[in-house]
Design an enzyme around this catalytic site. Sequence first.
Site, PDB file in Angstrom:
ATOM      1  N   GLU A  44      40.003  25.852  27.661  1.00 16.89           N
ATOM      2  CA  GLU A  44      39.713  27.207  27.193  1.00 16.89           C
ATOM      3  C   GLU A  44      38.586  27.806  28.030  1.00 16.89           C
ATOM      4  O   GLU A  44      37.579  27.156  28.318  1.00 16.89           O
ATOM      5  CB  GLU A  44      39.308  27.142  25.723  1.00 16.89           C
ATOM      6  CG  GLU A  44      38.995  28.476  25.069  1.00 16.89           C
ATOM      7  CD  GLU A  44      38.701  28.334  23.583  1.00 16.89           C
ATOM      8  OE1 GLU A  44      38.524  29.372  22.917  1.00 16.89           O
ATOM      9  OE2 GLU A  44      38.644  27.188  23.086  1.00 16.89           O
ATOM     10  N   LYS A 117      44.285  34.447  22.040  1.00 20.35           N
ATOM     11  CA  LYS A 117      43.926  33.628  20.886  1.00 20.35           C
ATOM     12  C   LYS A 117      43.947  34.461  19.612  1.00 20.35           C
ATOM     13  O   LYS A 117      43.322  35.524  19.535  1.00 20.35           O
ATOM     14  CB  LYS A 117      42.546  33.014  21.117  1.00 20.35           C
ATOM     15  CG  LYS A 117      42.121  31.969  20.106  1.00 20.35           C
ATOM     16  CD  LYS A 117      40.803  31.322  20.538  1.00 20.35           C
ATOM     17  CE  LYS A 117      40.406  30.172  19.646  1.00 20.35           C
ATOM     18  NZ  LYS A 117      39.139  29.533  20.100  1.00 20.35           N
ATOM     19  N   CYS A 151      42.931  26.278  21.305  1.00 22.02           N
ATOM     20  CA  CYS A 151      41.916  25.604  20.505  1.00 22.02           C
ATOM     21  C   CYS A 151      42.135  25.737  18.993  1.00 22.02           C
ATOM     22  O   CYS A 151      43.038  25.138  18.443  1.00 22.02           O
ATOM     23  CB  CYS A 151      40.532  26.088  20.933  1.00 22.02           C
ATOM     24  SG  CYS A 151      39.185  24.998  20.390  1.00 22.02           S
TER      25      CYS A 151
END
Length: 270
Positions: A44, A117, A151
């Site tokens: 990330e 995200k 994540c």
Amino acid sequence: MPPLRTALLQNSGTPGDIAKNLEILDTRAAQAAAGGAGLLVCPEMFLTGYAIGADVPRLAEPADGPSAEAVAEIAVRHGIAVLYGYPERGTGADEERVYNAAQLIGPDGARLANYRKTHLFGCFEQEWFTPGDEPVVQADLGGLRVGLLICYDVEFPENVRAHALAGTDLLAVPTALMNPFRFVAEKLLPARAFESQMYVAYANRTGPEGEFDFAGLSCLAGPDGVTRARAGYGEELVTGDADPALLAASRADNPYLRDRRPGLYASLVR
């Protein structure tokens, strides 16, 4: 169809120095390709570093910006697909927004997929980023349907199950997992792979960075719950195979997706 050898780059690079991080990527892409990998998954925010605070807007680039072109050159030079995390600046009416994003570049340099995200973790991300709103982003690579999450997204079972129902074979997850949450990499990721019958490739940052301390432990988990590759706590490049034959056999044996009763699950979207 032969397995897709997948390399996981566990490295935090140099925060704030895009040029240096591209150099690291070039070196590691060459190493991964020499080992037979067809896909390299980076952590990330690998392009810029994670703990960059107020530099997020300054370092953000559009999905087709100069760094995307540089990554495409690396991918072509070494004949390997590259998935990397970066801060994405919106365009047009969206240009004031920045997203925590991941982009997949094919071995021919083509931009195959870009994901923003959807679940932002903690005060830092919620201050500097806008959450994405597209839950399932996929691309075809090496005979597999590759899906993207970042994540914290993978810690929500609904996200992973949505990918399973959309046909994702290999879920690639750039991550910045922090201590003390090592159990996510050690326990949760193999469980996610097993319960949704897919491979999960999880590439983490490592060591201290600003106020954060990243846990390492990058892994490739299989649909049988077995971890095919596992990094330690330091900088490392590990590889494992995502095998379509094993995936097909596992899905034939495992009844989870067949035995679902969606009519009972309405409360999940309340």
